[in-house]
Motif scaffolding. Structure first.
Motif, PDB file in Angstrom:
ATOM      1  N   GLY A   4       0.795  -1.221   0.000  1.00  0.00           N
ATOM      2  CA  GLY A   4       0.000   0.000   0.000  1.00  0.00           C
ATOM      3  C   GLY A   4       0.825   1.266   0.000  1.00  0.00           C
ATOM      4  N   GLY A   5       1.933   1.262  -0.721  1.00  0.00           N
ATOM      5  CA  GLY A   5       2.812   2.421  -0.731  1.00  0.00           C
ATOM      6  C   GLY A   5       3.844   2.424   0.376  1.00  0.00           C
ATOM      7  N   PRO A  60      -5.438  -5.254   7.798  1.00  0.00           N
ATOM      8  CA  PRO A  60      -5.929  -4.339   6.778  1.00  0.00           C
ATOM      9  C   PRO A  60      -5.153  -4.434   5.470  1.00  0.00           C
ATOM     10  CG  PRO A  60      -4.690  -3.142   8.444  1.00  0.00           C
ATOM     11  CD  PRO A  60      -4.852  -4.538   8.946  1.00  0.00           C
ATOM     12  N   ALA A  61      -5.854  -4.093   4.411  1.00  0.00           N
ATOM     13  CA  ALA A  61      -5.275  -3.980   3.077  1.00  0.00           C
ATOM     14  C   ALA A  61      -5.724  -2.657   2.481  1.00  0.00           C
ATOM     15  CB  ALA A  61      -5.734  -5.142   2.197  1.00  0.00           C
ATOM     16  N   GLN A  62      -5.118  -2.294   1.378  1.00  0.00           N
ATOM     17  CA  GLN A  62      -5.537  -1.071   0.699  1.00  0.00           C
ATOM     18  C   GLN A  62      -6.965  -1.237   0.203  1.00  0.00           C
ATOM     19  OE1 GLN A  62      -2.770   0.397  -2.216  1.00  0.00           O
ATOM     20  NE2 GLN A  62      -4.328   1.581  -3.296  1.00  0.00           N
ATOM     21  N   PRO A  94       0.614   6.963   2.151  1.00  0.00           N
ATOM     22  CA  PRO A  94       0.555   5.506   2.004  1.00  0.00           C
ATOM     23  C   PRO A  94      -0.631   4.925   2.757  1.00  0.00           C
ATOM     24  CG  PRO A  94       2.306   6.134   3.526  1.00  0.00           C
ATOM     25  CD  PRO A  94       1.786   7.407   2.925  1.00  0.00           C
ATOM     26  N   ALA A  95      -1.137   3.813   2.257  1.00  0.00           N
ATOM     27  CA  ALA A  95      -2.337   3.208   2.833  1.00  0.00           C
ATOM     28  C   ALA A  95      -2.214   2.897   4.330  1.00  0.00           C
ATOM     29  CB  ALA A  95      -2.711   1.949   2.051  1.00  0.00           C
ATOM     30  N   PRO A  96      -1.049   2.408   4.825  1.00  0.00           N
ATOM     31  CA  PRO A  96      -0.991   2.095   6.257  1.00  0.00           C
ATOM     32  C   PRO A  96      -1.222   3.294   7.170  1.00  0.00           C
ATOM     33  CG  PRO A  96       0.770   0.968   5.104  1.00  0.00           C
ATOM     34  CD  PRO A  96       0.151   1.905   4.118  1.00  0.00           C
ATOM     35  N   VAL A 145      -6.711   1.865   8.638  1.00  0.00           N
ATOM     36  CA  VAL A 145      -7.627   2.014   9.768  1.00  0.00           C
ATOM     37  C   VAL A 145      -9.076   1.971   9.273  1.00  0.00           C
ATOM     38  CG1 VAL A 145      -8.208   3.466  11.745  1.00  0.00           C
ATOM     39  CG2 VAL A 145      -5.861   3.439  10.875  1.00  0.00           C
ATOM     40  N   PHE A 146      -9.327   2.656   8.177  1.00  0.00           N
ATOM     41  CA  PHE A 146     -10.661   2.694   7.572  1.00  0.00           C
ATOM     42  C   PHE A 146     -11.076   1.310   7.100  1.00  0.00           C
ATOM     43  CE2 PHE A 146     -12.431   2.911   3.192  1.00  0.00           C
ATOM     44  CZ  PHE A 146     -13.733   3.285   3.496  1.00  0.00           C
ATOM     45  N   ASP A 147     -10.170   0.584   6.432  1.00  0.00           N
ATOM     46  CA  ASP A 147     -10.577  -0.685   5.834  1.00  0.00           C
ATOM     47  C   ASP A 147     -10.778  -1.769   6.884  1.00  0.00           C
ATOM     48  OD1 ASP A 147     -11.163  -1.345   3.042  1.00  0.00           O
ATOM     49  OD2 ASP A 147      -9.844  -3.068   3.394  1.00  0.00           O
ATOM     50  N   THR A 148     -10.040  -1.734   7.974  1.00  0.00           N
ATOM     51  CA  THR A 148     -10.305  -2.658   9.078  1.00  0.00           C
ATOM     52  C   THR A 148     -11.728  -2.473   9.591  1.00  0.00           C
ATOM     53  OG1 THR A 148      -7.982  -2.662   9.754  1.00  0.00           O
ATOM     54  CG2 THR A 148      -9.594  -3.356  11.395  1.00  0.00           C
TER      55      THR A 148
END
Length: 314
Positions: A30-31, A157-159, A169-171, A176-179
């Motif tokens: 994720g970047g 989590p993933a992107q 970057p996604a992390p 946090v959003f995708d979790t």
């Protein structure tokens, strides 16, 4: 030592075959760059951070990178590598197996192999599998297989299936959003209700789920699904376990401890994707938190994980 030696349920490994495959495809997390990792460097970090055992997992983007045959082979190679690391360093490591979702048949077969033959401590699932969330009805055979084995499932989590925030970057934000999105999907699709034997651990304190849980429950019961009460939604949300990786802060920890069921908060570091300095930063907050009840700090650091992973109990 101010705490019993920790069990770290959110620690990563970087199998060489996985790192080489990502590099060949021009991929990262994720970047976020893929760091150097070795069992020796992991043990050195754990000795510095009072961690007795790290339960290892492969992080995003996981093992399904677009080609199903490659995903099956990569999952098997990664899982065998993780099993060897555990065998070669007794007591210091556990292992969550990677499985090649969204190929559900291959994922279920690999989960069975890893749990029954490689003696993995559970499986790791990405919060979405190539854009498909974990409550997808096509994934029911996998959940049924995991439920039969009372499996531990580590949800990482993933992107999300959208563009990154420019320059971010996604992390840093999207994970946090995708979790949160994935956990809510599991509850709204009924997975957490239908499969009561599965123990699902949410990374990073569950994203913002503890903070927003009553929003989810109240709006679902009044505006989305009137057949389900707010108490029904909260009961299923409270089935989750949560790790403290990057979350043991003065603002997040009170919300997490207020929401989570007793015994459902576990220590996590996110090393080596979160550097050693980040571990020290959050450990300081955990070690100086002034509102733990009697025995609660020891439970978060070790005892709760011993109940999920009896073989790690000392």
């Amino acid at each position: 030592m101010p705490f019993p030696a920790r069990i770290d349920v959110h620690q990563h490994l970087v199998p060489p075959v996985w790192a080489k495959t990502l590099a060949a495809l021009g991929l990262d997390s994720g970047g976020w760059p893929i760091p150097h990792w070795s069992p020796e460097s992991a043990v050195a970090m754990m000795d510095q951070q009072q961690i007795a055992t790290g339960v290892l997992s492969v992080t995003a983007p996981g093992v399904h990178l677009g080609d199903e045959a490659q995903a099956r082979d990569l999952a098997r190679a990664v899982d065998e590598y993780g099993a060897e690391v555990v065998k070669d360093t007794p007591g210091r490591f556990g292992h969550f197996a990677s499985i090649p979702l969204p190929d559900v048949d291959a994922a279920a077969a690999e989960a069975v192999h890893a749990l029954d033959h490689l003696h993995a401590d559970g499986v790791v699932l990405m919060s979405n599998s190539r854009g498909r969330y974990l409550g997808d009805p096509d994934f029911e055979p996998l959940w049924a297989e995991l439920d039969r084995r009372s499996a531990n499932v580590f949800l990482h989590p993933a992107q999300p299936p959208m563009d990154l925030l420019p320059g971010t970057p996604a992390p840093l934000a999207d994970y946090v959003f995708d979790t949160t999105r994935s956990a809510l999907d599991l509850v709204l699709k009924g997975v957490m209700h239908r499969y009561p034997n599965v123990r699902v651990i949410l990374s990073h304190g569950g994203g913002f789920l503890p903070y927003a849980a009553y929003r989810f429950a109240g709006l679902t019961s009044t505006a989305v699904d009137r057949e389900r009460s707010a108490e029904d939604i909260l009961r299923d949300l409270k089935r989750f376990y949560f790790d403290t990786a990057l979350t043991a802060s003065p603002s997040a920890l009170p919300a997490l401890l207020a929401f989570a069921e007793p015994g459902h908060v576990l220590y996590g570091s996110d090393w080596p994707f979160a550097p050693h300095e980040a571990g020290s930063y959050y450990n300081h907050f955990l070690e100086t938190y002034p509102h733990f009840a009697a025995g609660q700090a020891e439970a978060v650091n070790r005892n709760n994980a011993e109940l999920l992973f009896p073989r790690l109990a000392r």
